[in-house]
Design a protein around this motif. Structure first.
Motif, mmCIF file in Angstrom:
data_model
loop_
_atom_site.group_PDB
_atom_site.id
_atom_site.type_symbol
_atom_site.label_atom_id
_atom_site.label_comp_id
_atom_site.label_asym_id
_atom_site.label_seq_id
_atom_site.Cartn_x
_atom_site.Cartn_y
_atom_site.Cartn_z
ATOM 1 N N LEU A 143 19.408 -51.047 36.720
ATOM 2 C CA LEU A 143 18.385 -50.866 35.697
ATOM 3 C C LEU A 143 17.674 -52.184 35.409
ATOM 4 O O LEU A 143 16.442 -52.226 35.287
ATOM 5 C CB LEU A 143 19.016 -50.300 34.426
ATOM 6 C CG LEU A 143 18.071 -49.892 33.317
ATOM 7 C CD1 LEU A 143 17.062 -48.855 33.797
ATOM 8 C CD2 LEU A 143 18.864 -49.337 32.145
ATOM 9 N N GLU A 144 18.431 -53.275 35.335
ATOM 10 C CA GLU A 144 17.821 -54.593 35.126
ATOM 11 C C GLU A 144 16.908 -54.950 36.297
ATOM 12 O O GLU A 144 15.796 -55.458 36.110
ATOM 13 C CB GLU A 144 18.916 -55.656 34.971
ATOM 14 C CG GLU A 144 18.371 -57.049 34.752
ATOM 15 C CD GLU A 144 19.476 -58.084 34.601
ATOM 16 O OE1 GLU A 144 19.303 -58.993 33.770
ATOM 17 O OE2 GLU A 144 20.503 -57.986 35.312
ATOM 18 N N SER B 26 23.294 -51.898 44.725
ATOM 19 C CA SER B 26 24.258 -52.358 43.715
ATOM 20 C C SER B 26 25.292 -51.270 43.448
ATOM 21 O O SER B 26 25.044 -50.091 43.701
ATOM 22 C CB SER B 26 23.508 -52.678 42.416
ATOM 23 O OG SER B 26 24.401 -52.965 41.377
ATOM 24 N N ASN B 27 26.419 -51.671 42.910
ATOM 25 C CA ASN B 27 27.434 -50.704 42.479
ATOM 26 C C ASN B 27 27.478 -50.569 40.958
ATOM 27 O O ASN B 27 28.324 -49.868 40.426
ATOM 28 C CB ASN B 27 28.820 -51.099 43.001
ATOM 29 C CG ASN B 27 28.995 -50.680 44.440
ATOM 30 O OD1 ASN B 27 28.680 -49.547 44.800
ATOM 31 N ND2 ASN B 27 29.464 -51.592 45.271
ATOM 32 N N ASN C 115 12.946 -55.760 36.159
ATOM 33 C CA ASN C 115 12.448 -57.046 36.665
ATOM 34 C C ASN C 115 11.410 -56.859 37.759
ATOM 35 O O ASN C 115 10.407 -57.576 37.795
ATOM 36 C CB ASN C 115 13.600 -57.908 37.170
ATOM 37 C CG ASN C 115 14.418 -58.504 36.056
ATOM 38 O OD1 ASN C 115 13.931 -58.683 34.936
ATOM 39 N ND2 ASN C 115 15.671 -58.810 36.340
ATOM 40 N N ARG C 116 11.632 -55.903 38.644
ATOM 41 C CA ARG C 116 10.674 -55.656 39.718
ATOM 42 C C ARG C 116 9.351 -55.153 39.151
ATOM 43 O O ARG C 116 8.274 -55.576 39.589
ATOM 44 C CB ARG C 116 11.244 -54.654 40.722
ATOM 45 C CG ARG C 116 12.423 -55.210 41.492
ATOM 46 C CD ARG C 116 12.988 -54.214 42.453
ATOM 47 N NE ARG C 116 12.192 -54.238 43.675
ATOM 48 C CZ ARG C 116 12.551 -53.624 44.796
ATOM 49 N NH1 ARG C 116 13.680 -52.940 44.850
ATOM 50 N NH2 ARG C 116 11.787 -53.682 45.858
ATOM 51 N N ALA C 117 9.432 -54.268 38.173
ATOM 52 C CA ALA C 117 8.209 -53.761 37.538
ATOM 53 C C ALA C 117 7.487 -54.888 36.808
ATOM 54 O O ALA C 117 6.257 -55.009 36.884
ATOM 55 C CB ALA C 117 8.548 -52.618 36.588
ATOM 56 N N LEU C 118 8.217 -55.740 36.117
ATOM 57 C CA LEU C 118 7.617 -56.858 35.399
ATOM 58 C C LEU C 118 6.982 -57.858 36.366
ATOM 59 O O LEU C 118 5.902 -58.392 36.096
ATOM 60 C CB LEU C 118 8.665 -57.545 34.522
ATOM 61 C CG LEU C 118 8.153 -58.557 33.518
ATOM 62 C CD1 LEU C 118 7.103 -57.955 32.585
ATOM 63 C CD2 LEU C 118 9.317 -59.098 32.701
ATOM 64 N N ASP C 119 7.617 -58.102 37.499
ATOM 65 C CA ASP C 119 7.018 -58.969 38.526
ATOM 66 C C ASP C 119 5.679 -58.407 38.982
ATOM 67 O O ASP C 119 4.719 -59.154 39.197
ATOM 68 C CB ASP C 119 7.947 -59.122 39.728
ATOM 69 C CG ASP C 119 9.154 -60.013 39.462
ATOM 70 O OD1 ASP C 119 9.162 -60.723 38.428
ATOM 71 O OD2 ASP C 119 10.101 -59.973 40.279
ATOM 72 N N GLU C 120 5.603 -57.100 39.128
ATOM 73 C CA GLU C 120 4.346 -56.462 39.540
ATOM 74 C C GLU C 120 3.283 -56.619 38.452
ATOM 75 O O GLU C 120 2.119 -56.860 38.746
ATOM 76 C CB GLU C 120 4.584 -54.981 39.852
ATOM 77 C CG GLU C 120 3.405 -54.285 40.454
ATOM 78 C CD GLU C 120 3.138 -54.629 41.915
ATOM 79 O OE1 GLU C 120 2.082 -54.195 42.425
ATOM 80 O OE2 GLU C 120 3.952 -55.320 42.558
ATOM 81 N N THR D 181 17.480 -49.730 44.058
ATOM 82 C CA THR D 181 16.115 -49.709 43.538
ATOM 83 C C THR D 181 15.186 -49.884 44.729
ATOM 84 O O THR D 181 15.474 -50.657 45.646
ATOM 85 C CB THR D 181 15.850 -50.817 42.490
ATOM 86 O OG1 THR D 181 15.983 -52.095 43.107
ATOM 87 C CG2 THR D 181 16.799 -50.698 41.310
ATOM 88 N N TRP D 182 14.096 -49.125 44.704
ATOM 89 C CA TRP D 182 13.078 -49.224 45.747
ATOM 90 C C TRP D 182 11.711 -49.390 45.120
ATOM 91 O O TRP D 182 11.468 -48.924 44.005
ATOM 92 C CB TRP D 182 13.003 -47.935 46.577
ATOM 93 C CG TRP D 182 14.028 -47.740 47.624
ATOM 94 C CD1 TRP D 182 14.238 -48.491 48.738
ATOM 95 C CD2 TRP D 182 14.967 -46.664 47.691
ATOM 96 N NE1 TRP D 182 15.265 -47.965 49.478
ATOM 97 C CE2 TRP D 182 15.728 -46.834 48.851
ATOM 98 C CE3 TRP D 182 15.246 -45.573 46.871
ATOM 99 C CZ2 TRP D 182 16.735 -45.959 49.238
ATOM 100 C CZ3 TRP D 182 16.250 -44.706 47.247
ATOM 101 C CH2 TRP D 182 16.978 -44.901 48.415
#
Length: 99
Positions: free
Chosen positions: A59-60, A52-53, A64-69, A36-37
């Motif tokens: 996806l999680e 991640s593998n 989470n990154r979008a929600l943090d933003e 994820t970037w």
């Protein structure tokens, strides 16, 4: 639509929040199959990769990154609102002692 590829990863998913986007890249040949970037919307500057593998973990992480933003943007908006109207805090009128 043309495939978007960065660093050998095909971009498969995207979430936009404010002026940022968060993407998942997938590669069958890389040591970590998923990444994820965070991406600036005005360009294609990919940074802060999380590798991640496991697709579900990627996806999680994307969510989470979008929600943090989202939380960050809400806090900025709240700071601006307090600066514009210092007698209000959390939507309630601040009590001011009488003189």
């Amino acid at each position: 639509m043309e495939k978007e590829i960065n660093a050998g990863y095909t971009i498969t998913d995207r979430l936009s929040v404010g002026n940022a986007e968060f993407v998942i890249g997938q590669s069958e040949s890389a040591p970590a199959k998923f990444v994820t970037w965070k991406v600036k919307k005005d360009g294609k500057d990919y940074y802060w990769g999380h590798y991640s593998n496991d697709r579900l973990m990627a996806l999680e992480d994307l969510c989470n990154r979008a929600l943090d933003e989202v939380h960050y943007l809400k806090s900025l908006r709240e700071e601006q609102n307090v600066g514009e109207n210092p007698t209000r805090q959390n939507g309630k009128k601040k009590s001011v002692p009488e003189r």
